[in-house]
Design a protein around this motif. Structure first.
Motif, PDB file in Angstrom:
ATOM      1  N   ILE A  28       0.860  -1.189   0.000  1.00  0.00           N
ATOM      2  CA  ILE A  28       0.000   0.000   0.000  1.00  0.00           C
ATOM      3  C   ILE A  28       0.892   1.234   0.000  1.00  0.00           C
ATOM      4  CG2 ILE A  28      -1.977  -1.117   1.116  1.00  0.00           C
ATOM      5  CD1 ILE A  28      -1.073   0.114   3.768  1.00  0.00           C
ATOM      6  N   ASP A  29       0.301   2.345  -0.278  1.00  0.00           N
ATOM      7  CA  ASP A  29       1.015   3.613  -0.254  1.00  0.00           C
ATOM      8  C   ASP A  29       1.620   3.821   1.138  1.00  0.00           C
ATOM      9  OD1 ASP A  29       0.705   6.718   0.498  1.00  0.00           O
ATOM     10  OD2 ASP A  29       1.086   6.527  -1.672  1.00  0.00           O
ATOM     11  N   PRO A  30       2.869   4.276   1.231  1.00  0.00           N
ATOM     12  CA  PRO A  30       3.503   4.475   2.535  1.00  0.00           C
ATOM     13  C   PRO A  30       2.714   5.406   3.467  1.00  0.00           C
ATOM     14  CG  PRO A  30       5.155   4.580   0.805  1.00  0.00           C
ATOM     15  CD  PRO A  30       3.808   4.529   0.133  1.00  0.00           C
ATOM     16  N   GLN A  31       2.046   6.405   2.921  1.00  0.00           N
ATOM     17  CA  GLN A  31       1.268   7.302   3.776  1.00  0.00           C
ATOM     18  C   GLN A  31       0.048   6.581   4.354  1.00  0.00           C
ATOM     19  OE1 GLN A  31       2.309  10.433   4.778  1.00  0.00           O
ATOM     20  NE2 GLN A  31       0.695  10.028   6.269  1.00  0.00           N
ATOM     21  N   VAL A  32      -0.573   5.715   3.564  1.00  0.00           N
ATOM     22  CA  VAL A  32      -1.695   4.916   4.059  1.00  0.00           C
ATOM     23  C   VAL A  32      -1.204   3.985   5.164  1.00  0.00           C
ATOM     24  CG1 VAL A  32      -3.403   3.148   3.453  1.00  0.00           C
ATOM     25  CG2 VAL A  32      -2.982   5.058   1.893  1.00  0.00           C
ATOM     26  N   HIS A  33      -0.026   3.395   4.967  1.00  0.00           N
ATOM     27  CA  HIS A  33       0.565   2.513   5.971  1.00  0.00           C
ATOM     28  C   HIS A  33       0.782   3.287   7.274  1.00  0.00           C
ATOM     29  CE1 HIS A  33       3.959  -0.649   6.851  1.00  0.00           C
ATOM     30  NE2 HIS A  33       3.086  -0.561   7.832  1.00  0.00           N
ATOM     31  N   ALA A  34       1.348   4.487   7.165  1.00  0.00           N
ATOM     32  CA  ALA A  34       1.595   5.309   8.355  1.00  0.00           C
ATOM     33  C   ALA A  34       0.295   5.675   9.059  1.00  0.00           C
ATOM     34  CB  ALA A  34       2.365   6.573   7.966  1.00  0.00           C
ATOM     35  N   ASN A  35      -0.710   6.062   8.275  1.00  0.00           N
ATOM     36  CA  ASN A  35      -2.008   6.434   8.859  1.00  0.00           C
ATOM     37  C   ASN A  35      -2.666   5.236   9.551  1.00  0.00           C
ATOM     38  OD1 ASN A  35      -1.646   9.021   7.894  1.00  0.00           O
ATOM     39  ND2 ASN A  35      -3.004   8.751   6.135  1.00  0.00           N
ATOM     40  N   ALA A  36      -2.571   4.067   8.923  1.00  0.00           N
ATOM     41  CA  ALA A  36      -3.161   2.866   9.515  1.00  0.00           C
ATOM     42  C   ALA A  36      -2.427   2.488  10.809  1.00  0.00           C
ATOM     43  CB  ALA A  36      -3.111   1.709   8.517  1.00  0.00           C
ATOM     44  N   ALA A  37      -1.101   2.569  10.794  1.00  0.00           N
ATOM     45  CA  ALA A  37      -0.337   2.253  11.998  1.00  0.00           C
ATOM     46  C   ALA A  37      -0.691   3.207  13.128  1.00  0.00           C
ATOM     47  CB  ALA A  37       1.160   2.307  11.694  1.00  0.00           C
ATOM     48  N   ARG A  38      -0.867   4.479  12.813  1.00  0.00           N
ATOM     49  CA  ARG A  38      -1.252   5.471  13.819  1.00  0.00           C
ATOM     50  C   ARG A  38      -2.653   5.183  14.357  1.00  0.00           C
ATOM     51  NH1 ARG A  38       1.179   9.305  11.936  1.00  0.00           N
ATOM     52  NH2 ARG A  38      -0.133   9.734  10.135  1.00  0.00           N
ATOM     53  N   ALA A  39      -3.584   4.862  13.459  1.00  0.00           N
ATOM     54  CA  ALA A  39      -4.953   4.545  13.890  1.00  0.00           C
ATOM     55  C   ALA A  39      -4.957   3.317  14.793  1.00  0.00           C
ATOM     56  CB  ALA A  39      -5.849   4.320  12.672  1.00  0.00           C
ATOM     57  N   ALA A  40      -4.147   2.319  14.458  1.00  0.00           N
ATOM     58  CA  ALA A  40      -4.061   1.112  15.281  1.00  0.00           C
ATOM     59  C   ALA A  40      -3.510   1.451  16.662  1.00  0.00           C
ATOM     60  CB  ALA A  40      -3.179   0.071  14.593  1.00  0.00           C
ATOM     61  N   GLU A  41      -2.436   2.220  16.686  1.00  0.00           N
ATOM     62  CA  GLU A  41      -1.830   2.589  17.968  1.00  0.00           C
ATOM     63  C   GLU A  41      -2.801   3.385  18.832  1.00  0.00           C
ATOM     64  OE1 GLU A  41       2.013   5.041  19.726  1.00  0.00           O
ATOM     65  OE2 GLU A  41       1.937   4.564  17.584  1.00  0.00           O
ATOM     66  N   LEU A  42      -3.513   4.324  18.220  1.00  0.00           N
ATOM     67  CA  LEU A  42      -4.474   5.138  18.969  1.00  0.00           C
ATOM     68  C   LEU A  42      -5.627   4.312  19.520  1.00  0.00           C
ATOM     69  CD1 LEU A  42      -4.520   8.353  16.763  1.00  0.00           C
ATOM     70  CD2 LEU A  42      -3.544   8.099  19.062  1.00  0.00           C
ATOM     71  N   SER A  43      -5.935   3.196  18.843  1.00  0.00           N
ATOM     72  CA  SER A  43      -7.019   2.341  19.327  1.00  0.00           C
ATOM     73  C   SER A  43      -6.506   1.274  20.295  1.00  0.00           C
ATOM     74  CB  SER A  43      -7.755   1.693  18.149  1.00  0.00           C
ATOM     75  OG  SER A  43      -6.926   0.758  17.502  1.00  0.00           O
TER      76      SER A  43
END
Length: 110
Positions: free
Chosen positions: A77-92
């Motif tokens: 996936i796009d690196p920015q999508v990867h970063a956003n998903a990792a951040r969303a996971a961490e926040l949850s």
């Protein structure tokens, strides 16, 4: 959802209005396996029989039956999508695998 499950295999079910039958095809394997019936009880039995016959035929041929998906998914996936998903996971409070699994499960159940 128009699906049935048996022994780890899943089938997509459709209604053929012209022939007035339910038709199903086992999903997720390369072999083409179909079945049909004119009522739900017989359709369920036909699906079970199709899976059992597939497994028995593979055994007779000395072929490993194709297994349903392992649960391991690899994709880019796009690196920015990867970063956003990792951040969303961490926040949850979840790992990226847990978070992505939940997101994919919701999307796949629609």
């Amino acid at each position: 959802m128009n699906a049935m499950h048996y022994k780890g295999y899943a089938a997509r079910i459709e209604f053929d209005a012209e022939d007035e039958v339910f038709a199903g095809h086992i999903a997720g394997i390369n072999d083409v396996i179909g079945f049909h019936a004119d009522n739900v009880a017989d359709l369920k039995a036909a699906f079970h029989e199709a899976v059992d016959d597939y497994l028995a035929t593979c055994a007779e041929l000395g072929k490993q039956p194709q297994k349903p998906y392992s649960g391991r998914v690899m994709f880019r996936i796009d690196p920015q999508v990867h970063a956003n998903a990792a951040r969303a996971a961490e926040l949850s409070g979840k790992s990226l695998n847990e978070w992505a699994g939940e997101v994919l499960a919701k999307a796949a159940s629609r």
